[in-house]
Design an enzyme around this catalytic site. Structure first.
Site, PDB file in Angstrom:
ATOM      1  CB  CYS A 222       6.993  -4.130   2.158  1.00  0.00           C
ATOM      2  SG  CYS A 222       5.449  -3.405   2.692  1.00  0.00           S
ATOM      3  CG  HIS A 223      10.282  -2.576  -2.926  1.00  0.00           C
ATOM      4  ND1 HIS A 223       8.999  -2.125  -3.138  1.00  0.00           N
ATOM      5  CD2 HIS A 223      10.722  -3.044  -4.117  1.00  0.00           C
ATOM      6  CE1 HIS A 223       8.673  -2.316  -4.412  1.00  0.00           C
ATOM      7  NE2 HIS A 223       9.703  -2.864  -5.030  1.00  0.00           N
TER       8      HIS A 223
ATOM      9  CG  MET B   2       3.086  -0.577   3.557  1.00  0.00           C
ATOM     10  SD  MET B   2       1.366  -0.412   4.101  1.00  0.00           S
ATOM     11  CE  MET B   2       1.176  -1.870   5.082  1.00  0.00           C
TER      12      MET B   2
ATOM     13  CG  ASP C 142       4.098  -9.510  25.652  1.00  0.00           C
ATOM     14  OD1 ASP C 142       3.444 -10.531  25.985  1.00  0.00           O
ATOM     15  OD2 ASP C 142       5.330  -9.423  25.767  1.00  0.00           O
TER      16      ASP C 142
END
Length: 159
Positions: free
Chosen positions: A78-79, A114, A129
């Site tokens: 990924c950029h 993404m 969590d």
């Protein structure tokens, strides 16, 4: 192997060169569905649950935004992108489930699919969590791309 843009002619991994692409407005929307169970959902009041760790959904939204910004550190090809905006919405959909929507917007040379998928996932992991002391039966059931605009082709999946 030529179908994969992240593989060079020798079959080795590479990062796609986007230098010749045009800058366009690009958006992506990802959705995650998560089973919390009635035991967890029953503790929510006015669409929020405040635990010893803080407000669950508000914390998950902040974590999701951080996840969007950290995507290139987590996913090798990924950029790094200058993100223009992130909007994350968390909703209780029934007595057992929630839905997380993550919309990411940029003006750039590559898409933000993404980043949207990562943001939705990180929001869900944060909810897990923060609620695991109540129940560990929670399940992140599905994470999918709903929409992508800008670039070569637009995609709109059925929600």
């Amino acid at each position: 192997m030529s179908d994969f843009s992240h593989i060079n002619k020798k079959g080795s991994p590479k990062m796609v060169n986007v230098s010749d692409k045009k800058i366009t407005k690009r958006t992506a929307i990802a959705k995650a569905t998560m089973f919390l169970g009635t035991e967890v959902i029953a503790r929510f009041t006015n669409e929020e649950l405040v635990t010893k760790k803080g407000p669950v959904f508000q914390t998950a939204i902040i974590a999701g935004i951080q996840g969007v910004k950290k995507t290139p550190e987590l996913i090798p090809m990924c950029h790094p992108l200058l993100i223009n905006g992130v909007d994350i919405d968390v909703n209780i959909t029934d007595t057992e489930h929630i839905e997380v929507l993550c919309k990411v917007t940029i003006e750039g040379k590559t898409g933000v699919e993404m980043e949207a998928l990562t943001g939705a996932n990180i929001a869900c992991l944060t909810i897990y969590d923060m609620c695991k002391s109540i129940s560990q039966k929670m399940v992140i059931k599905e994470v999918k791309l709903l929409e992508k605009t800008g670039g070569k082709m637009d995609i709109k999946s059925p929600s």
